[in-house]
Design an enzyme around this catalytic site. Structure first.
Site, short mmCIF file in Angstrom:
data_model
loop_
_atom_site.label_atom_id
_atom_site.label_comp_id
_atom_site.label_asym_id
_atom_site.label_seq_id
_atom_site.Cartn_x
_atom_site.Cartn_y
_atom_site.Cartn_z
N ASP A 103 0.82 -1.23 0.00
CA ASP A 103 0.00 0.00 0.00
C ASP A 103 0.85 1.27 0.00
O ASP A 103 0.52 2.25 -0.68
CB ASP A 103 -0.99 0.00 1.17
CG ASP A 103 -0.32 -0.14 2.53
OD1 ASP A 103 0.84 -0.60 2.58
OD2 ASP A 103 -0.95 0.21 3.53
N ASP B 274 2.20 -9.09 4.93
CA ASP B 274 1.23 -8.70 5.97
C ASP B 274 -0.22 -8.98 5.56
O ASP B 274 -1.11 -9.01 6.41
CB ASP B 274 1.38 -7.21 6.30
CG ASP B 274 2.81 -6.83 6.65
OD1 ASP B 274 3.55 -7.72 7.13
OD2 ASP B 274 3.19 -5.67 6.45
N GLY C 261 4.11 -8.80 10.44
CA GLY C 261 2.73 -8.51 10.04
C GLY C 261 2.34 -7.06 10.18
O GLY C 261 1.21 -6.67 9.95
O1 F6P Z 1 5.56 -4.87 5.71
C1 F6P Z 1 6.36 -6.00 5.64
C2 F6P Z 1 7.23 -6.12 6.85
O2 F6P Z 1 7.97 -7.32 6.76
C3 F6P Z 1 6.50 -6.05 8.19
O3 F6P Z 1 5.83 -7.23 8.51
C4 F6P Z 1 7.63 -5.67 9.11
O4 F6P Z 1 7.16 -4.96 10.23
C5 F6P Z 1 8.50 -4.78 8.26
O5 F6P Z 1 8.18 -5.06 6.92
C6 F6P Z 1 9.98 -4.96 8.45
O6 F6P Z 1 10.64 -4.05 7.65
P1 F6P Z 1 12.22 -4.02 7.43
O7 F6P Z 1 12.55 -5.02 6.37
O8 F6P Z 1 12.48 -2.64 6.97
O9 F6P Z 1 12.85 -4.37 8.72
#
Ligand code: F6P
Length: 363
Positions: A117, A142, A185
């Protein structure tokens, strides 16, 4: 109608299982059905911001046999560089005109965006103020894009979390422990709820439902009373502490969820003689080998997205609804954020299996 000739494809935001299958499907449909040229844009919009451009003309050679089963995205992705506030030489600048210029210089007729999104929102805003035409494919572990039943990557994450619970169950039984698995998530509990059911969890904690440590302990003592010495708890990363506080790590002004599992473990052990251990599954959910359904969904989405582009149906989002692929205005993919709702059939399923779900149990 003048036919389109060239399209670009980029992956944006956090990676997940099935992205390579989506890119592959876009290329095959574009080539075989419409004989289009396809450019892979590297690292999300960064490939169009960089000079010289960081793009790759895709060919059959780009799609080596192993790619479909490979996690991640061979084009690379980016979840930080917002083109409206792009950090360059210590200053935030708007680089959307640079992106539009790159699109024009490549003579692209459409950009297919595989993103969540957040990425859709940014790219829709860019498309609204430039000549860039876009079509979107939803991806996110998610599964919070409300307008599609499933996004690419979700099932792979659920599978990874289920496998983790399977492994934890054996060692939990050997040591008579409560094993806590913390999963991703963001603000939605879909991964925890789905994997909790599939992996035989005794307790599922999701951000959409309140819980109490007393409720958790009561459930664990009940299990003990039934002469089962071990238990499995799955907790979504954005579940708050009992007092409503978020458990967040700050790193260079970036907020990341993480740590709620340890809080739950400490609180359980403070109140009862139950030994707990915590596993945080983290990015294994994102990088795992894509499961079949994600490869299939991604392939179906890719074909449909190219058909939309070829028919000049721009600013559309490809979605999965009622057992088939269809499309909706892209803004619906941005607005319609979906958490687990009280009427989610899986809550009833989990409840009926005797799983502790917090205040859902007192309904
Ligand atoms: O939106 C996908 C996601 O994996 C979430 O579940 C998680 O909170 C976040 O991205 C983690 O992001 P990053 O890869 O920047 O640590």
């Amino acid at each position: 109608m003048k036919k389109i000739k060239k399209i670009g494809v980029l992956t944006s935001g956090g990676d997940c299982g099935g992205l390579n299958a989506a890119i592959r499907s876009i290329f095959f449909r574009a080539k075989k059905k419409y004989n289009l040229e396809v450019y892979g844009i590297k690292n999300g919009t960064l490939g169009l911001i960089k000079r010289p451009l960081d793009v790759e003309k895709l060919s059959y050679k780009s799609f080596k046999g192993f790619l479909i089963k490979q996690g991640g995205t061979f084009l690379g992705t980016n979840s930080k560089g917002n083109p409206f506030r792009f950090l360059q030489n210590g200053k935030y600048i708007d680089v959307t005109k640079k992106i539009a210029a790159a699109y024009k210089s490549l003579k692209l007729d459409c950009l297919i965006i595989i993103g969540g999104d957040g990425s859709m929102k940014i790219l829709k805003k860019i498309a609204d103020s430039t000549d860039i035409k876009i079509v979107g494919i939803p991806k996110t572990i998610d599964n919070d894009v409300g307008v599609t039943e499933y996004s690419v990557g979700f099932h792979t994450a659920v599978d990874a979390a289920t496998k983790a619970l399977d492994s934890l169950q054996s060692t939990a039984a050997s040591h008579s422990r409560a094993m806590i698995l913390e999963v991703m998530g963001r603000d939605a509990g879909h991964i925890a709820l789905n994997a909790g059911i599939a992996g035989g969890a005794d307790i599922i904690l999701i951000p959409e439902l309140n819980y109490s440590i007393d409720g958790i302990v009561k459930k664990l003592l009940e299990i003990k009373k039934n002469k089962i010495g071990h238990s499995l708890i799955i907790v979504a990363e954005s579940v708050k502490k009992e007092n409503g506080e978020n458990v967040i790590n700050n790193y260079k002004n970036q907020k990341r969820f993480g740590g709620i599992g340890h809080y739950i473990a400490t609180e359980i052990m403070r109140k009862a003689d139950i030994e707990c251990r915590v596993t945080s599954l983290g990015h294994i959910q994102r990088g795992a080998t894509p499961v079949a359904i994600d490869r299939i969904l991604a392939s179906a989405f890719g074909v449909f997205a190219v058909d939309l582009a070829a028919n000049k149906k721009f600013s559309r989002l490809v979605v999965w609804q009622d057992r088939k692929v269809t499309d909706v205005p892209i803004e619906m993919g941005i607005k319609d954020y979906r958490q687990v709702t009280k009427d989610d059939t899986l809550l009833k399923t989990a409840f009926s299996l005797g799983i502790y779900l917090g205040d859902y149990n007192s309904k």
